[in-house]
Design a protein around this motif. Structure first.
Motif, PDB file in Angstrom:
ATOM      1  N   ARG A  13       0.833  -1.214   0.000  1.00  0.00           N
ATOM      2  CA  ARG A  13       0.000   0.000   0.000  1.00  0.00           C
ATOM      3  C   ARG A  13       0.865   1.261   0.000  1.00  0.00           C
ATOM      4  O   ARG A  13       0.526   2.268  -0.623  1.00  0.00           O
ATOM      5  CB  ARG A  13      -0.941   0.002   1.196  1.00  0.00           C
ATOM      6  CG  ARG A  13      -2.022  -1.069   1.144  1.00  0.00           C
ATOM      7  CD  ARG A  13      -3.046  -0.783   0.052  1.00  0.00           C
ATOM      8  NE  ARG A  13      -4.080  -1.817   0.036  1.00  0.00           N
ATOM      9  CZ  ARG A  13      -4.212  -2.748  -0.913  1.00  0.00           C
ATOM     10  NH1 ARG A  13      -3.396  -2.757  -1.955  1.00  0.00           N
ATOM     11  NH2 ARG A  13      -5.181  -3.647  -0.855  1.00  0.00           N
ATOM     12  N   GLU A  16       2.049   1.758  -3.564  1.00  0.00           N
ATOM     13  CA  GLU A  16       0.941   2.237  -4.402  1.00  0.00           C
ATOM     14  C   GLU A  16       0.608   3.691  -4.113  1.00  0.00           C
ATOM     15  O   GLU A  16       0.327   4.479  -5.026  1.00  0.00           O
ATOM     16  CB  GLU A  16      -0.295   1.351  -4.173  1.00  0.00           C
ATOM     17  CG  GLU A  16      -0.139  -0.045  -4.741  1.00  0.00           C
ATOM     18  CD  GLU A  16      -1.323  -0.946  -4.410  1.00  0.00           C
ATOM     19  OE1 GLU A  16      -1.558  -1.890  -5.162  1.00  0.00           O
ATOM     20  OE2 GLU A  16      -1.996  -0.708  -3.378  1.00  0.00           O
ATOM     21  N   GLN A  17       0.624   4.049  -2.838  1.00  0.00           N
ATOM     22  CA  GLN A  17       0.271   5.424  -2.485  1.00  0.00           C
ATOM     23  C   GLN A  17       1.370   6.410  -2.909  1.00  0.00           C
ATOM     24  O   GLN A  17       1.085   7.556  -3.243  1.00  0.00           O
ATOM     25  CB  GLN A  17      -0.022   5.535  -0.982  1.00  0.00           C
ATOM     26  CG  GLN A  17      -1.322   4.856  -0.570  1.00  0.00           C
ATOM     27  CD  GLN A  17      -2.543   5.439  -1.271  1.00  0.00           C
ATOM     28  OE1 GLN A  17      -2.625   6.656  -1.505  1.00  0.00           O
ATOM     29  NE2 GLN A  17      -3.485   4.592  -1.643  1.00  0.00           N
ATOM     30  N   PHE A  63      -2.519 -10.244  -3.129  1.00  0.00           N
ATOM     31  CA  PHE A  63      -3.194  -8.987  -3.448  1.00  0.00           C
ATOM     32  C   PHE A  63      -3.022  -8.664  -4.928  1.00  0.00           C
ATOM     33  O   PHE A  63      -1.923  -8.785  -5.474  1.00  0.00           O
ATOM     34  CB  PHE A  63      -2.601  -7.837  -2.625  1.00  0.00           C
ATOM     35  CG  PHE A  63      -3.029  -7.860  -1.189  1.00  0.00           C
ATOM     36  CD1 PHE A  63      -4.349  -7.595  -0.840  1.00  0.00           C
ATOM     37  CD2 PHE A  63      -2.122  -8.155  -0.192  1.00  0.00           C
ATOM     38  CE1 PHE A  63      -4.753  -7.629   0.485  1.00  0.00           C
ATOM     39  CE2 PHE A  63      -2.515  -8.190   1.137  1.00  0.00           C
ATOM     40  CZ  PHE A  63      -3.832  -7.925   1.467  1.00  0.00           C
ATOM     41  N   ARG A  66      -1.940  -2.572  -8.013  1.00  0.00           N
ATOM     42  CA  ARG A  66      -2.233  -1.528  -8.991  1.00  0.00           C
ATOM     43  C   ARG A  66      -1.179  -1.551 -10.098  1.00  0.00           C
ATOM     44  O   ARG A  66       0.002  -1.841  -9.832  1.00  0.00           O
ATOM     45  CB  ARG A  66      -2.228  -0.162  -8.320  1.00  0.00           C
ATOM     46  CG  ARG A  66      -3.366   0.014  -7.322  1.00  0.00           C
ATOM     47  CD  ARG A  66      -3.428   1.445  -6.850  1.00  0.00           C
ATOM     48  NE  ARG A  66      -4.467   1.606  -5.836  1.00  0.00           N
ATOM     49  CZ  ARG A  66      -4.826   2.787  -5.323  1.00  0.00           C
ATOM     50  NH1 ARG A  66      -4.206   3.886  -5.714  1.00  0.00           N
ATOM     51  NH2 ARG A  66      -5.784   2.860  -4.418  1.00  0.00           N
ATOM     52  N   TRP A 296      -6.109  -4.734  10.273  1.00  0.00           N
ATOM     53  CA  TRP A 296      -5.833  -4.878   8.832  1.00  0.00           C
ATOM     54  C   TRP A 296      -5.950  -3.531   8.128  1.00  0.00           C
ATOM     55  O   TRP A 296      -5.111  -3.177   7.299  1.00  0.00           O
ATOM     56  CB  TRP A 296      -6.851  -5.873   8.266  1.00  0.00           C
ATOM     57  CG  TRP A 296      -6.716  -6.248   6.839  1.00  0.00           C
ATOM     58  CD1 TRP A 296      -5.938  -7.263   6.342  1.00  0.00           C
ATOM     59  CD2 TRP A 296      -7.392  -5.671   5.713  1.00  0.00           C
ATOM     60  NE1 TRP A 296      -6.102  -7.335   4.978  1.00  0.00           N
ATOM     61  CE2 TRP A 296      -6.979  -6.391   4.576  1.00  0.00           C
ATOM     62  CE3 TRP A 296      -8.309  -4.630   5.563  1.00  0.00           C
ATOM     63  CZ2 TRP A 296      -7.461  -6.085   3.287  1.00  0.00           C
ATOM     64  CZ3 TRP A 296      -8.774  -4.325   4.287  1.00  0.00           C
ATOM     65  CH2 TRP A 296      -8.350  -5.048   3.165  1.00  0.00           C
ATOM     66  N   LYS A 304      -1.523   5.967   3.245  1.00  0.00           N
ATOM     67  CA  LYS A 304      -1.918   7.213   2.575  1.00  0.00           C
ATOM     68  C   LYS A 304      -1.251   8.412   3.230  1.00  0.00           C
ATOM     69  O   LYS A 304      -0.708   9.291   2.552  1.00  0.00           O
ATOM     70  CB  LYS A 304      -3.446   7.391   2.640  1.00  0.00           C
ATOM     71  CG  LYS A 304      -4.186   6.441   1.738  1.00  0.00           C
ATOM     72  CD  LYS A 304      -5.677   6.716   1.842  1.00  0.00           C
ATOM     73  CE  LYS A 304      -6.439   5.733   0.983  1.00  0.00           C
ATOM     74  NZ  LYS A 304      -7.875   5.882   1.132  1.00  0.00           N
TER      75      LYS A 304
ATOM     76  N   GLU B  47     -10.771   2.904  -6.665  1.00  0.00           N
ATOM     77  CA  GLU B  47      -9.492   2.257  -6.313  1.00  0.00           C
ATOM     78  C   GLU B  47      -9.373   2.077  -4.796  1.00  0.00           C
ATOM     79  O   GLU B  47      -8.892   1.057  -4.326  1.00  0.00           O
ATOM     80  CB  GLU B  47      -8.306   3.069  -6.845  1.00  0.00           C
ATOM     81  CG  GLU B  47      -8.062   2.821  -8.327  1.00  0.00           C
ATOM     82  CD  GLU B  47      -6.596   2.974  -8.718  1.00  0.00           C
ATOM     83  OE1 GLU B  47      -5.966   3.932  -8.230  1.00  0.00           O
ATOM     84  OE2 GLU B  47      -6.106   2.154  -9.507  1.00  0.00           O
ATOM     85  N   ASP B  51      -9.045  -1.437  -2.679  1.00  0.00           N
ATOM     86  CA  ASP B  51      -8.008  -1.661  -1.659  1.00  0.00           C
ATOM     87  C   ASP B  51      -8.589  -2.145  -0.333  1.00  0.00           C
ATOM     88  O   ASP B  51      -7.985  -2.970   0.339  1.00  0.00           O
ATOM     89  CB  ASP B  51      -7.247  -0.352  -1.375  1.00  0.00           C
ATOM     90  CG  ASP B  51      -6.247  -0.017  -2.470  1.00  0.00           C
ATOM     91  OD1 ASP B  51      -6.102  -0.819  -3.416  1.00  0.00           O
ATOM     92  OD2 ASP B  51      -5.618   1.053  -2.378  1.00  0.00           O
ATOM     93  N   GLN B  56     -11.084  -8.789  -1.707  1.00  0.00           N
ATOM     94  CA  GLN B  56     -10.649  -8.434  -3.066  1.00  0.00           C
ATOM     95  C   GLN B  56     -11.643  -8.860  -4.141  1.00  0.00           C
ATOM     96  O   GLN B  56     -11.270  -9.476  -5.143  1.00  0.00           O
ATOM     97  CB  GLN B  56      -9.292  -9.068  -3.365  1.00  0.00           C
ATOM     98  CG  GLN B  56      -8.199  -8.517  -2.483  1.00  0.00           C
ATOM     99  CD  GLN B  56      -6.854  -8.857  -3.102  1.00  0.00           C
ATOM    100  OE1 GLN B  56      -6.346  -8.132  -3.942  1.00  0.00           O
ATOM    101  NE2 GLN B  56      -6.313  -9.981  -2.703  1.00  0.00           N
TER     102      GLN B  56
END
Lengths: 399, 64
Positions: A13, A16-17, A63, A66, A296, A304, B47, B51, B56
């Protein structure tokens, strides 16, 4: 280059962020597991009860990433062993030293183990996919299982193993099941529910020794009152330890995870941020002492904030104000889903908002209050629209 | 863009309805309802919803 240490949900994450916020430079993620990031919550539930092969299990759990992180350099099966934050380098167990412009700490937690060194066989934890698959192979009907610890993982494993026909006893210690998160009242309610489904509990006792069955195999536990509980295997679910060893020697506060400010900056280091459950940070709404949040959703929420902060700091511009992170969690025990929103531990009293503590299986909502203000709600066996309703009440009370 | 939710995976957690309430809603039974065709302006929200989905189950089929 930005280096992300930790190749699980938080690391993914974060990467991706960083991309979503415009960072297009080189990104390297270093993770000590050999698997690409995968979803851990099913490890103590569906994966223990499913008959996937190891490969299929990872495929199920991996997962989707992206497309923006397709060019990330993944170093998997590699551990970061040391760091020199003043000189902006980290050292890998391969001997390689990586220089970074920005660093993301995403090393998460490892399972805490009992401080009893032998026997070593037939002792399990559930943290990684490999852990779960190893345990699954042993959960056949009639197996006697002792689960040490009654937190979320311990209760989930106990429920799943019971469903699989195992004979399960949970050593709950001084507090009841999930009590730290749910409070006394709801914990006792869930204890009755789990008992009614065939999970046994041993209360108020600590494990002080392990019994030995054949050839270095654990054959059960000895409790502090001398009671011996025989078992074919034990599951150690006594919490977790933050993976911060590699940050030692940098003059950081590593007393419980890594101390961060409310923008996820690691305190005492430049251009270093942390994400997920390894990060100890102050609740921007309720204030109070910094704490880690082992849920989680925290990985995504903190990623973020951390990504925005790191990129602003690297650019030498003021970081955007941190968005408030509202903790949320869920667990599935038999057919019952518990969902929590807010900070239950901040509460000084509880109030039943819906249902009956004696019959959680018929739907229950518990409000957690601090000085008469709602700070959290946990629902049990309620549909998600009810959970969303209570979430709006918590948000309304906080602002 | 077109949204697809794999109902064999969806467990009605409702997290998507928090991230992208203009696209995903939980009905009075707690079952997900969603818009299959969504304006590209909501791309970031979708998006985020992808996440936060614990299982998912959400996919963007085509963009643009």
């Amino acid at each position: 280059m930005i280096v992300v240490v930790g190749g699980s949900l938080g690391g993914l994450r974060a990467a991706e962020q960083l991309r979503a916020r415009g960072y297009s430079g080189p990104l390297r993620v270093v993770g000590d597991e050999t698997h690409l990031p995968y979803n851990r919550p099913p490890l103590s539930k569906a994966i223990l009860a499913a008959d996937f092969s190891a490969t299929d299990a990872h495929e199920q759990l991996a997962f989707r990433q992206r497309s923006s992180v397709a060019d990330v350099d993944w170093s998997l099966g590699v551990r970061v062993v040391a760091s020199d934050l003043a000189n902006q380098t980290v050292q890998l167990d391969t001997g390689e030293v990586l220089a970074y412009d920005g660093l993301v700490v995403a090393t998460g937690l490892r399972a805490r183990r009992l401080y009893i060194s032998s026997p070593t066989g037939s002792r399990f934890v559930v943290r990684t996919l490999d852990d779960a698959l190893a345990l699954r192979a042993r959960l056949v009907p009639g197996t006697r299982v002792v689960v040490v610890g009654a937190g979320f993982i311990g209760c989930e494993v106990a429920a799943t193993a019971t469903t699989l026909g195992c004979d399960v006893t949970v050593i709950e210690g001084a507090t009841g099941p999930m009590e730290r998160s749910l409070g006394r009242e709801l914990s006792q309610s869930m204890r009755s529910f789990l008992l009614s489904r065939g999970v046994r509990f041993s209360s108020g006792r600590r494990v002080v020794g392990l019994l030995t069955a054949a050839a270095n195999q654990c054959g059960g536990v000895t409790l502090d009152d001398g009671t011996e509980l025989g078992a074919d295997l034990i599951v150690e679910a006594i919490g977790s330890v933050p993976n911060t060893d590699w940050l030692a020697g940098n003059d950081l506060d590593l007393s419980d995870g890594v101390l961060c400010d409310e923008r996820m900056r690691v305190a005492g280091a430049a251009h270093v941020v942390a994400v997920g459950d390894v990060a100890r940070f102050t609740d921007s709404v309720l204030g109070g002492l910094p704490r880690r949040v082992e849920h989680w959703a925290t990985a995504g929420d903190t990623a973020k904030v951390a990504a925005a902060t790191l990129l602003a700091d690297l650019a030498g511009v003021p970081a955007p104000a941190a968005t408030a992170i509202l903790p949320s969690f869920w667990t599935d025990l038999f057919e019952l889903r518990l969902c929590g929103v807010g900070t239950t531990r901040a509460a000084t009293s509880v109030q039943i908002l819906e249902g009956d503590l004696h019959e959680p299986q018929h739907g229950l909502a518990v409000g957690y209050l601090r000085d008469d203000a709602l700070v959290a709600v946990v629902t049990v066996g309620l549909a998600s629209n009810r959970q969303l309703h209570y979430r709006t009440l918590v948000i309304a009370a906080l602002v | 863009m077109n949204i697809f939710v794999d109902r064999t995976l969806c467990d009605n957690h409702g997290q998507c309805a928090i991230s992208a309430p203009d696209v995903f809603r939980m009905n009075t039974e707690g079952i997900l309802e969603y818009d299959e065709v969504v304006d590209d302006a909501l791309h970031n929200d979708v998006e985020d919803a992808i996440d936060v989905c614990p299982v998912q189950a959400i996919f963007i089929l085509n963009e643009g």
